[in-house]
Enzyme design. Structure first.
Site, mmCIF file in Angstrom:
data_model
loop_
_atom_site.group_PDB
_atom_site.id
_atom_site.type_symbol
_atom_site.label_atom_id
_atom_site.label_comp_id
_atom_site.label_asym_id
_atom_site.label_seq_id
_atom_site.Cartn_x
_atom_site.Cartn_y
_atom_site.Cartn_z
ATOM 1 C CG ASP A 141 -2.049 0.999 1.112
ATOM 2 O OD1 ASP A 141 -2.633 1.360 2.158
ATOM 3 O OD2 ASP A 141 -2.325 1.459 -0.016
ATOM 4 C CE LYS A 144 -1.000 3.410 -3.922
ATOM 5 N NZ LYS A 144 -0.962 2.625 -2.655
ATOM 6 C CG ASP A 169 -5.445 -0.144 -1.037
ATOM 7 O OD1 ASP A 169 -5.287 0.938 -0.447
ATOM 8 O OD2 ASP A 169 -6.540 -0.509 -1.511
ATOM 9 C CG ASN A 170 -4.607 2.175 -3.434
ATOM 10 O OD1 ASN A 170 -3.716 2.083 -2.582
ATOM 11 N ND2 ASN A 170 -5.783 2.701 -3.156
ATOM 12 C CD GLU A 199 -8.390 4.806 0.217
ATOM 13 O OE1 GLU A 199 -8.709 3.759 -0.370
ATOM 14 O OE2 GLU A 199 -7.252 5.266 0.176
HETATM 15 C C1 LIG Z 1 9.572 2.820 -0.972
HETATM 16 C C2 LIG Z 1 8.901 3.085 0.313
HETATM 17 N N1 LIG Z 1 9.379 2.584 1.463
HETATM 18 C C3 LIG Z 1 8.728 2.831 2.618
HETATM 19 N N2 LIG Z 1 7.622 3.588 2.727
HETATM 20 C C4 LIG Z 1 7.146 4.114 1.601
HETATM 21 C C5 LIG Z 1 7.742 3.880 0.349
HETATM 22 N N3 LIG Z 1 7.016 4.519 -0.602
HETATM 23 C C6 LIG Z 1 6.007 5.137 0.026
HETATM 24 N N4 LIG Z 1 6.082 4.896 1.356
HETATM 25 C C7 LIG Z 1 5.134 5.362 2.360
HETATM 26 O O1 LIG Z 1 3.906 4.687 2.077
HETATM 27 C C8 LIG Z 1 2.828 5.631 2.083
HETATM 28 C C9 LIG Z 1 2.448 5.908 0.689
HETATM 29 C C10 LIG Z 1 1.267 5.537 0.208
HETATM 30 C C11 LIG Z 1 0.910 5.838 -1.215
HETATM 31 N N5 LIG Z 1 -0.515 5.635 -1.353
HETATM 32 C C12 LIG Z 1 -1.185 6.316 -2.264
HETATM 33 O O2 LIG Z 1 -0.621 7.075 -3.052
HETATM 34 C C13 LIG Z 1 -2.654 6.173 -2.286
HETATM 35 C C14 LIG Z 1 -3.379 7.129 -3.003
HETATM 36 C C15 LIG Z 1 -4.770 7.065 -3.055
HETATM 37 C C16 LIG Z 1 -5.507 8.077 -3.816
HETATM 38 C C17 LIG Z 1 -6.574 7.709 -4.618
HETATM 39 C C18 LIG Z 1 -7.287 8.674 -5.344
HETATM 40 C C19 LIG Z 1 -6.925 10.012 -5.251
HETATM 41 F F1 LIG Z 1 -7.609 10.955 -5.925
HETATM 42 C C20 LIG Z 1 -5.856 10.384 -4.432
HETATM 43 C C21 LIG Z 1 -5.150 9.420 -3.723
HETATM 44 C C22 LIG Z 1 -5.456 6.051 -2.377
HETATM 45 C C23 LIG Z 1 -4.718 5.099 -1.666
HETATM 46 O O3 LIG Z 1 -5.331 4.095 -0.988
HETATM 47 C C24 LIG Z 1 -3.322 5.139 -1.617
HETATM 48 O O4 LIG Z 1 -2.657 4.153 -0.936
HETATM 49 C C25 LIG Z 1 3.376 6.865 2.769
HETATM 50 O O5 LIG Z 1 3.261 6.731 4.151
HETATM 51 C C26 LIG Z 1 4.833 6.845 2.299
HETATM 52 O O6 LIG Z 1 5.674 7.575 3.152
HETATM 53 MG MG LIG Z 2 -3.992 2.546 -0.443
#
Ligand SMILES: Cc1ncnc2c1ncn2[C@@H]1O[C@H](/C=C/CNC(=O)c2cc(-c3ccc(F)cc3)cc(O)c2O)[C@@H](O)[C@H]1O
Ligand SMILES: [Mg+2]
Length: 215
Positions: A141, A144, A169-170, A199
């Site tokens: 999650d 992406k 997820d997603n 969500e």
């Molecule tokens: C390589 C690496 N290593 C470690 N941590 C890492 C990492 N890469 C990222 N992270 C961590 O994980 C989370 C990031 C989550 C990214 N999730 C989403 O982008 C996301 C977006 C939506 C969304 C949907 C429609 C929209 F219009 C806008 C947003 C819904 C979702 O459910 C998502 O998960 C965040 O806490 C980041 O610091």
């Molecule tokens: Mg997600």
């Protein structure tokens, strides 16, 4: 400076949830995200699918990529059998700090090892550092575009074995096209899409469950 959204989400937990009660933490976050500010937690609808898969699998070794505020961490940890080991990776220190407090409010700090760092740096070190041989469940999650490279790295490190379940997820919104193509076309995975919604919205999204069949 103005509090961040994760910090405001944490305030909502502290104001509404009961210390040591994971369900009240989940309910407080869902209420905050539905009525105050949307946040990218897996949410209650996809969360229920996640719950049923965790209960069915009863995994001993679990890895989560992308802790964020710890919402899915709490959902998963509250259902794990005693003695299970749950590692969650988060590279943003501010998010990790909020997640530690959310996990603490749920009283699940003893069930979860939150590791601050990038998944790509940590995956090769999980075996020697935590003595984990393989994962029964991996919940993806995080960013992406990291799903596929991290899955390949987990395979190369032998942390994905016959029977390992990847839950992503997603896969529709925002979408993980390269990952989806890989697990759906690979003869080494049996993949299935659980249709749901993004969500707290009516937009389509879903979880992809992929079981590794062995090399
Ligand atoms: C390589 C690496 N290593 C470690 N941590 C890492 C990492 N890469 C990222 N992270 C961590 O994980 C989370 C990031 C989550 C990214 N999730 C989403 O982008 C996301 C977006 C939506 C969304 C949907 C429609 C929209 F219009 C806008 C947003 C819904 C979702 O459910 C998502 O998960 C965040 O806490 C980041 O610091
Ligand atoms: Mg997600």
């Amino acid at each position: 400076t103005r509090k961040s959204r994760p910090q405001r989400l944490l305030k909502a937990v502290e104001g509404k949830a009961t210390l040591g009660d994971p369900q009240s933490v989940i309910t407080a976050i869902d209420h905050f995200c539905r009525h105050k500010e949307w946040a990218m937690n897996v949410g209650d609808e996809k969360g229920s699918i996640l719950d049923s898969l965790v209960i069915e699998l009863s995994p001993v070794n679990v890895l989560e990529l992308g802790t964020y505020c710890g919402y899915s961490t709490v959902r998963i940890a509250r259902l794990l059998p005693p003695g299970a080991r749950f590692i969650t990776l988060e590279f943003n220190p501010d998010y990790a700090a909020v997640a530690r407090q959310v996990i603490g409010w749920a009283g699940l700090e003893d069930k979860v090892q939150l590791v601050e760092g990038a998944s790509g740096d940590w995956i090769p070190r999980l075996r020697e550092h935590f003595g984990v041989q393989m994962f029964d469940l991996v919940f993806l999650d995080h960013w992406k575009d990291q799903y596929l490279p991290d899955t390949k790295q987990l395979e190369e490190c032998g942390l994905i074995q016959k029977g390992t379940v990847l839950l992503a997820d997603n896969v529709i919104c925002p979408g993980t096209p390269d990952y989806l193509k890989y697990v759906r076309n690979s003869p080494h995975y049996d993949s299935r899409y659980y249709r749901s919604h993004l969500e707290y919205t009516k937009v389509e999204d879903g979880l992809e469950k992929s079981v590794f069949l062995g090399f």
